[in-house]
Enzyme design. Structure first.
Site, PDB file in Angstrom:
ATOM      1  N   SER A 266     -19.565  12.605  99.963  1.00 17.78           N
ATOM      2  CA  SER A 266     -19.554  11.315  99.272  1.00 17.78           C
ATOM      3  C   SER A 266     -20.562  10.362  99.905  1.00 17.78           C
ATOM      4  O   SER A 266     -21.100  10.633 100.983  1.00 17.78           O
ATOM      5  CB  SER A 266     -18.158  10.685  99.350  1.00 17.78           C
ATOM      6  N   LYS A 267     -20.763   9.243  99.236  1.00 15.15           N
ATOM      7  CA  LYS A 267     -21.663   8.213  99.757  1.00 15.15           C
ATOM      8  C   LYS A 267     -21.171   7.725 101.117  1.00 15.15           C
ATOM      9  O   LYS A 267     -21.962   7.449 102.020  1.00 15.15           O
ATOM     10  CB  LYS A 267     -21.745   7.051  98.771  1.00 15.15           C
TER      11      LYS A 267
END
Length: 512
Positions: A266-267
């Site tokens: 994920s970011k």
């Protein structure tokens, strides 16, 4: 269905394009080109609540930067648009209603009037009894829908403007034998399926209906998408059967996993460990938050494409560096792995290092010049020829061009301060005297190339019966300001006699 291979990448414009999405686009592109087919970009923007301004343009720019060109998309010419319609789902709205009505007529779908509150109550009731509520064959006969209500009541509700959705009527007691190009045979019992909503009360289709209709009308032959869509495979195959259409072949790509720990990349993982997860920098139009991209971090698009190709795919050989054309030739969807692919930030840097080494010194020098021009702390009038020589000495030490500024700062500007730890270790009581003498030796050299300078200085050291440790480390410190850099005599030859003597004298004055 078309005999020509046609695949599509169909992102939703709800934010920046994650590298997981980029890999999906890449694998679709490689498959299409391997089979001399078409790679299509379709924007799936039916969820208007989650639509983000600028996201569609970002997706297009990212694919262009990566050199993964689509053959047909939102900006296609009139002839293509006339044949296939718009490549934005929001501009195909009327189509979906027609197909939803077709399913209602054939009995494969039904109207459902249940409110959110009513469905929440059903869920709570099931949970209190130790079960889990599923809207399907087991429950639909007791709920607010056209299967349980009279035809007259259904019509009255519709006429009065009562909100409704259209649900798919999943069959009972069937065993579906499905196939995935990566995962092989998959068996599904239809009794476990729920009756998914196909058409929402706001007049927009859900993903399930829209993507099946669009894939059929756009003559998609192979659907290559992320593993997260695997649970929807049964519904999608059933929808094709309900319409009487031939289904495309399906392939579900493995997840890209976190570099550390469990779960999907994920970011947040990128922010925490300091690496990008987006191809280009993204500025959130609401919060103004800026997320960096691979382009802005100094990665080459070829390197990004190469490392993404190896996230879940392997050619079965030792070769790791592939041009896009070589990837097309080597790519086989059957060689994509089932298990998740762990993301390795260090490996991404390794790929960029390899591609940096392949570039000419002159090209790298031009890139370096551009970086220097953005900095106020270095000379901006340095010639490309000089920078090319700097690059030649340093490029094996760096992964990114911008690192040359740090690695070779002494080539761009004479040191003004000296590393304290190195001074304590290398600059002794007699060092200034030795440096004055070595400066005279260097000044006497006529053919000012690295080899000649080295032979002359080393001969003098031998004649004076000095050790290399008494002369060479402090000489490096005087020229560089720290104990780093390439061969000392290569540095001297490149910065030139005048600059070399000036730096030695400055060090003597500064360090005593």
């Amino acid at each position: 269905m078309s005999t020509r291979v046609r695949v599509r990448f169909a992102p939703s414009p709800t934010g920046p394009l994650h590298i997981g999405g980029v890999r999906t686009a890449l694998f679709n592109y490689l498959f299409a080109k391997k089979h001399s087919g078409d790679f299509i970009l379709r924007i799936e923007d039916t969820d208007q609540k989650r639509y983000v301004e600028g996201a569609e343009q970002y997706i297009i720019q990212a694919l262009k930067w990566l050199n993964i060109p689509y053959d047909q998309g939102p900006d296609s010419d009139a002839e293509i648009l006339e044949k296939y319609g718009s490549f934005r789902q929001s501009e195909r709205k009327e189509l979906y209603k027609k197909y939803a009505e077709e399913l209602l007529t054939s009995g494969w779908a039904y109207y459902a009037f249940d409110t959110t509150e009513q469905l929440d109550a059903e869920r709570l009731k099931s949970e209190s009894e130790g079960g889990k509520f599923t809207y399907n064959w087991a429950t639909r006969g007791t709920l607010q829908n056209s299967l349980a209500l009279s035809e007259q009541e259904v019509q009255e509700r519709i006429n009065s403007g009562e909100p409704y959705v259209v649900r798919f009527k999943s069959p009972e007691n069937q065993i579906l034998e499905l196939n995935d190009m990566i995962r092989g045979a998959i068996t599904i019992d239809t009794n476990i399926l729920d009756d998914k909503v196909l058409f929402k009360s706001d007049g927009m289709p859900t993903y399930h209906l829209a993507n099946i209709v669009d894939d059929h009308l756009m003559e998609i032959t192979h659907v290559i998408r992320g593993e997260e869509w695997l649970p929807s495979l049964a519904l999608h195959v059933l929808l094709y059967r309900a319409f009487g259409w031939e289904a495309p072949e399906f392939a579900h790509l493995p997840l890209i996993l976190k570099s550390v720990g469990k779960g999907k990349l994920s970011k947040r993982d990128g922010d925490k460990l300091g690496f990008p997860v987006f191809p280009l920098q993204w500025t959130d139009p609401v919060s103004g938050e800026i997320s960096t991209g691979y382009r802005e971090q100094g990665y080459y698009p070829e390197a990004v494409v190469n490392f993404l190709a190896f996230l879940g795919w392997n050619p079965g050989t030792e070769q790791e560096l592939f041009t896009l054309e070589q990837l097309v030739q080597s790519f086989e969807i059957e060689k994509v792995q089932k298990a998740g692919a762990r993301f390795d930030p260090d490996k991404t840097k390794w790929y960029n290092h390899q591609y940096l080494q392949k570039r000419s010194n002159e090209d790298l020098a031009k890139e370096l010049h551009a970086y220097i021009a953005q900095s106020t702390s270095h000379e901006t009038n340095l010639e490309i020829g000089y920078l090319s020589q700097v690059v030649a000495l340093l490029k094996e030490r760096v992964n990114f061009v911008k690192e040359l500024i740090v690695e070779g700062d002494f080539f761009l500007k004479a040191p003004e301060v000296f590393q304290e730890k190195a001074v304590k270790k290398q600059w002794k009581e007699q060092t200034a005297a030795y440096m004055n003498q070595v400066a005279d030796v260097i000044a006497s050299v006529k053919d000012f190339d690295s080899q000649t300078i080295e032979e002359t200085v080393k001969s003098w050291i031998a004649e004076q019966e000095l050790s290399f440790g008494q002369v060479m480390p402090p000489l490096r410190l005087a020229l560089v300001g720290a104990m780093k850099g390439p061969h000392v005599f290569d540095i001297i030859a490149l910065i030139g006699k005048e600059q070399t003597l000036s730096r030695i004298q400055y060090a003597i004055t500064k360090l005593g």
